[in-house]
Design a protein around this motif. Structure first.
Motif, PDB file in Angstrom:
ATOM      1  N   PHE A 126       0.833  -1.201   0.000  1.00  0.00           N
ATOM      2  CA  PHE A 126       0.000   0.000   0.000  1.00  0.00           C
ATOM      3  C   PHE A 126       0.869   1.254   0.000  1.00  0.00           C
ATOM      4  O   PHE A 126       0.576   2.231  -0.682  1.00  0.00           O
ATOM      5  N   GLU A 127       1.949   1.221   0.775  1.00  0.00           N
ATOM      6  CA  GLU A 127       2.851   2.362   0.864  1.00  0.00           C
ATOM      7  C   GLU A 127       3.872   2.371  -0.264  1.00  0.00           C
ATOM      8  O   GLU A 127       4.815   3.158  -0.249  1.00  0.00           O
ATOM      9  N   GLU A 128       3.667   1.483  -1.247  1.00  0.00           N
ATOM     10  CA  GLU A 128       4.533   1.351  -2.421  1.00  0.00           C
ATOM     11  C   GLU A 128       5.978   1.073  -2.037  1.00  0.00           C
ATOM     12  O   GLU A 128       6.915   1.596  -2.631  1.00  0.00           O
ATOM     13  N   MET A 129       6.146   0.215  -1.014  1.00  0.00           N
ATOM     14  CA  MET A 129       7.466  -0.156  -0.548  1.00  0.00           C
ATOM     15  C   MET A 129       7.538  -1.651  -0.227  1.00  0.00           C
ATOM     16  O   MET A 129       7.989  -2.034   0.849  1.00  0.00           O
ATOM     17  N   PRO A 130       7.081  -2.527  -1.135  1.00  0.00           N
ATOM     18  CA  PRO A 130       7.059  -3.952  -0.795  1.00  0.00           C
ATOM     19  C   PRO A 130       8.438  -4.538  -0.544  1.00  0.00           C
ATOM     20  O   PRO A 130       8.572  -5.532   0.163  1.00  0.00           O
ATOM     21  N   GLU A 131       9.483  -3.902  -1.089  1.00  0.00           N
ATOM     22  CA  GLU A 131      10.843  -4.393  -0.872  1.00  0.00           C
ATOM     23  C   GLU A 131      11.343  -4.111   0.531  1.00  0.00           C
ATOM     24  O   GLU A 131      12.413  -4.549   0.913  1.00  0.00           O
ATOM     25  N   GLN A 132      10.558  -3.414   1.339  1.00  0.00           N
ATOM     26  CA  GLN A 132      11.004  -3.049   2.672  1.00  0.00           C
ATOM     27  C   GLN A 132      10.557  -4.028   3.747  1.00  0.00           C
ATOM     28  O   GLN A 132      10.535  -3.700   4.927  1.00  0.00           O
ATOM     29  N   VAL A 133      10.233  -5.219   3.347  1.00  0.00           N
ATOM     30  CA  VAL A 133       9.992  -6.302   4.287  1.00  0.00           C
ATOM     31  C   VAL A 133      10.979  -7.394   3.903  1.00  0.00           C
ATOM     32  O   VAL A 133      10.895  -7.963   2.821  1.00  0.00           O
TER      33      VAL A 133
END
Length: 157
Positions: free
Chosen positions: A26-33
């Motif tokens: 949602f926050e357009e940051m899927p690579e941050q997990v």
């Protein structure tokens, strides 16, 4: 709809991970997990996000870095931290910040040994969380492979 607020249980983890991923998307940051998963077993995770500092510009904040106790001391935390730093460098971040509980000596040694500079602002009693920062060369070095640790094995067969 009725609901209640309760502590998270182990059985909630698959749904919780789904929510963490959904929020990151949602926050357009899927690579941050980022997680360490050999053979489908979750060994640890890192939760981080991009912030902005008026002094430093884009920055990365590491909220959590956790490795399950039976898997500590095997380089997993170093690999997770390195991958998180790499994501920050690729996103144009100029620093990585994190906080460590003041009593967590092993975490303080872990981050200090990897180039983190302690920049602690104590509470009224002189205690409080210990803040660590990686900037410049320390951040760039952290984004590379951890010393003495080979690359992570590729996923898949």
């Amino acid at each position: 709809m009725e609901y209640r607020i309760r502590p998270c249980a182990a059985s909630d983890c698959p749904q919780l991970l789904g929510m963490i991923r959904a929020l990151a998307e949602f926050e357009e940051m899927p690579e941050q997990v980022a997680i360490g998963v050999p053979g489908g077993v979750l060994l640890g995770y890192g939760l981080f996000f991009v912030t902005h500092s008026t002094r430093w510009g884009p920055s990365l904040y590491l909220e959590d870095l956790y490795v399950a106790p039976p898997h500590r001391g095997k380089g997993i935390g170093s690999r997770l931290l390195s991958k998180i730093a790499e994501a920050g460098v690729e996103a144009g971040c100029r620093r990585l910040r994190l906080s460590v509980l003041d009593w967590n000596e092993s975490a303080r040694r872990f981050y200090g040994a990897r180039g983190g500079q302690e920049e602690t602002l104590g509470g009224w009693d002189g205690g409080g969380p210990r803040c660590f920062v990686f900037r410049g060369e320390a951040l760039t070095a952290l984004a590379g492979p951890p010393p003495g640790v080979g690359p992570a094995r590729p996923e898949g067969p």
